[in-house]
Design an enzyme around this catalytic site. Sequence first.
Site, PDB file in Angstrom:
ATOM      1  N   LYS A 120       0.833  -1.202   0.000  1.00  0.00           N
ATOM      2  CA  LYS A 120       0.000   0.000   0.000  1.00  0.00           C
ATOM      3  C   LYS A 120       0.867   1.250   0.000  1.00  0.00           C
ATOM      4  O   LYS A 120       1.883   1.318   0.701  1.00  0.00           O
ATOM      5  CB  LYS A 120      -0.919  -0.030   1.228  1.00  0.00           C
ATOM      6  CG  LYS A 120      -1.948   1.088   1.291  1.00  0.00           C
ATOM      7  CD  LYS A 120      -2.858   0.892   2.496  1.00  0.00           C
ATOM      8  CE  LYS A 120      -3.929   1.960   2.572  1.00  0.00           C
ATOM      9  NZ  LYS A 120      -4.856   1.742   3.711  1.00  0.00           N
TER      10      LYS A 120
ATOM     11  N   SER B 218      -9.554   2.072   2.577  1.00  0.00           N
ATOM     12  CA  SER B 218      -8.588   2.799   1.768  1.00  0.00           C
ATOM     13  C   SER B 218      -7.582   1.887   1.057  1.00  0.00           C
ATOM     14  O   SER B 218      -6.844   2.334   0.179  1.00  0.00           O
ATOM     15  CB  SER B 218      -7.816   3.789   2.659  1.00  0.00           C
ATOM     16  OG  SER B 218      -7.081   3.097   3.672  1.00  0.00           O
TER      17      SER B 218
ATOM     18  N   SER C 237     -10.401  -0.158   6.784  1.00  0.00           N
ATOM     19  CA  SER C 237      -9.712  -0.165   5.498  1.00  0.00           C
ATOM     20  C   SER C 237      -9.015  -1.458   5.127  1.00  0.00           C
ATOM     21  O   SER C 237      -8.395  -1.535   4.071  1.00  0.00           O
ATOM     22  CB  SER C 237      -8.707   0.990   5.453  1.00  0.00           C
ATOM     23  OG  SER C 237      -9.375   2.222   5.499  1.00  0.00           O
TER      24      SER C 237
END
Length: 464
Positions: free
Chosen positions: A86, A168, A192
């Site tokens: 990420k 996210s 998330s």
Amino acid sequence: MNEMVKLRDPATVLPELRSGERSLSEEINCLLDRVKRYEPEIQALLPDEDNAQRRQRILQEAQDLEARWPDPSNRPALYGLVIGVKDLFHTRGFPTRAGSRLPARIFQNAVGADIPGSDLAETSAESVRLLQDAGALVLGKTVTTEFAYFGPGPTRNPWNTDHTPGGSSSGSAAAVAAGFAHAAFGTQTIGSISRPASFCGLAGYKPSFDRISSEGVIPFSPNADHVGMIAASARALEVIAPVLTRDWRSSATVLTHPRPDSIRHQIGTVLVPDDAYLDQAGKDACRALEAVQERLESIGINVQRVNAFPRIDRINSAHQEMIARDFAGVHERWFEEYHDLYHERSRELVERGRTVPEDRYTRALEGREELRDHLETLLRRHSASLWIAPATVGDAPPGIDATGSPIMNLPWTYAGVPTVSLPITRLPHGTGEHGLPLGIQLAAPFNADEELIAMAVALENVLR
């Protein structure tokens, strides 16, 4: 199932790679062929490399890995694991932009490695290093919403590209679901990890607060951020978690191929919150939860519905105020200089966080352990081993301008207890109104991550 969905489960793949039964270069080429074919539509990865550059780099790293461990009997646990990272994690050789338009160089101090004039990281976050030291290879950076909040990126859900993959950790979930990577890092400050994992038909592990290092990760809320992992299954998480999670107790019971009577004995009783918290879920999520309850009861597991969150509104408000105040603090210096480059949603959060009074912030911090103690007291009172709840309000909503509500994940994140989300697409009502995956989340007492993952593996076998 859409042809874009192709899970490569590390629980199956890694033993073949370690033994040499499957060639590492063959596996990497298989993954990268899917990236070349489907990434233009899914957009799970940052365009730091073109396809040829990515292939050349990873194949060279694979050769180095083979040279380092030529003897299959000595290869580490995660030999050949291909991971997405990420875009909040400092990763050597890659810029870190946190899904924003701000210049990457300003984040170097935030992740502990100031390299004047360079956008590229010289070192990796501790969590990334741990996996690399155990034999993992980095596919690339995955798309995140801006600063892990609600400003969405371009990523689409491989199950149906007209829908969001959640956020996210958008790119991480989409990359795993599309068969680009075996697993991917996520972070969770509200929902998330659990939400995108559920939207994309995957398993997601959010550890107990601070049991996986956040060193080298751009923070959202230092009081709520959890570093975790998204993969194809709980069995995959079972392979990866011991490498990532601090002070892992390998003696915890793990039933790899459990029989129903063993599962019944291992798990015993589970609790379901049946109150204002559950009222937040949609009809599809509630029906799916009922299907899970029926399946568990059919093998003798005792499912009890209890009043766990009678004032969920207060919990939601406290968590939101805490993370808003934290976010404003993290961004105080950057926001003054780069205000106009922030997404509208991020600007609103900074401005809201600045208005949170000190007394309410202090009360919100205190409420974390109070809620944790409350949840664990209820488990003890009912002689139960874990909680089960919907992972999302429903299936992935259409469009990519929003990433769906994380509200079903909030109290578990606020309390800092470990969770594992599991897909339930093979059960009755295991998909939602749009025909996309639904999931459940399991929650255990604080620091009982080992037992939780063992139970998740056991339940995964039941819910298939």
